[in-house]
Design an enzyme around this catalytic site. Structure first.
Site: not given
Ligand code: ZN
Ligand code: ZN
Length: 246
Positions: A62, A64, A66-67
Site C-alpha cells: 500500500h 503509506h 513506511d512501506h
C-alpha cells in the site's frame, strides 16, 4: 537454497525500538525482489550485505510512507551510484505509478524532471487477480487498512516456495484462506492491548494461530505495545536482519 527471505525492516511507522521500516528481501535462484520498500530499505540492504543491483522488482502492499518511501533512494542509486540499465518492475495497487512519481518529485525535484536511464515498469494489480511478475506468481488480495485507498496482502509463489505477506491489515478471514499451504507467513503485529479494525493485535493472531495453514509464522511491523508484552508472546517475532531459509 531455494528461497531466502531477509527481514530488512521489522518496525512500525514509528520505528519502535529503533527498528527499520517495513521491507523484506526475497532471493531465489531465479529472481530477487522486495516486499515493500520503507524509507530504510536501502540502508538495510547494505547493512546486510546485499547489492541493490540485484533487485528485479518491488511489490508494494500500500502507499503509506513506511512501506514505499524508500523507492527514491533506489532510483538515486541506480542513476549515480550503481548505474542501472535493465528495467525495474514496481507492483502495487491502483494509483501506484502516480504516487511514486509524486514522491520522487517531492524528494528530488530536479532529478525527477530528467528521463530515467533505465525503464520503470509499473504493474497496478487488481485484488483477487493473479499475475506473473517475471518468474513470480503473484496473488494480490484486499486487506482492511486504509479507508480511502486500496491496501493489499500478497501471496507469492516462486521456485516451488510460497510466501504470504499481510501488508498492514486489520483482521480478515482472507489471512486464514491464503495462509493455507504457505512456507512462510509474514504477519504484521502492531498492537497488543489496542484493538482496531485497520491493524492486527497479538491476541487476535494467537487466537487464530491454529487456523493458519502456514509452515512458519513470523510477526513483524512490531509496535511498542508488542515489545512491552514480549514475555507474553509465544509466536516468533522477526528482528531486523533475520534470515529465513525456505
Ligand atoms: Zn505500516
Ligand atoms: Zn499502513
Amino acid at each position: 537454497m531455494t528461497a531466502r527471505v531477509t527481514f530488512l525492516g521489522t518496525g512500525d511507522a514509528f520505528n519502535a525500538r529503533a527498528r527499520c521500516h517495513a521491507s523484506y528481501l526475497v532471493s531465489t535462484p531465479s529472481t530477487t525482489f522486495l516486499l515493500d520498500c520503507g524509507p530504510s530499505a536501502l540502508l538495510a540492504m547494505k547493512r546486510d550485505g546485499h547489492s541493490p543491483d540485484a533487485l528485479d522488482a518491488v511489490l508494494l502492499s500500500h502507499l503509506h510512507g513506511d512501506h514505499f518511501a524508500g523507492l527514491p533512494f533506489f532510483f538515486l542509486t541506480y542513476i549515480f551510484d550503481a548505474p542501472r540499465e535493465r528495467p525495474l518492475t514496481i507492483v502495487g495497487p491502483k494509483g501506484t505509478e502516480a504516487r511514486v512519481g509524486d514522491l520522487y518529485r517531492a524528494m528530488y525535484r530536479d532529478l525527477s524532471s530528467r528521463p530515467m536511464p533505465f525503464e520503470l515498469r509499473y504493474v497496478e494489480v487488481t485484488p483477487g487477480v493473479r499475475c506473473a511478475v517475471g518468474p513470480v506468481d503473484v496473488l494480490p488480495f484486499a486487506v482492511p487498512h486504509s479507508q480511502s485507498e486500496i491496501s493489499l496482502g500478497y501471496r507469492v509463489a516462486v521456485d516451488g516456495k510460497t510466501i504470504l505477506y499481510s501488508g498492514d491489515s486489520g483482521w480478515t478471514e482472507a489471512l486464514v484462506t491464503h495462509s493455507r499451504g504457505t512456507d512462510l507467513f509474514i504477519c504484521e503485529c502492531c498492537f497488543y492491548e489496542t484493538r482496531v479494525d485497520f491493524h492486527l493485535d497479538y491476541p487476535r493472531i494467537a487466537e487464530n494461530r491454529a487456523r493458519f495453514g502456514c509452515r512458519r509464522l513470523v510477526l513483524t511491523h512490531v509496535g511498542r505495545e508488542v515489545h512491552e508484552h514480549r514475555a507474553d508472546i509465544t509466536e516468533e517475532i522477526g528482528n531486523d536482519g533475520l534470515v529465513v531459509e525456505l
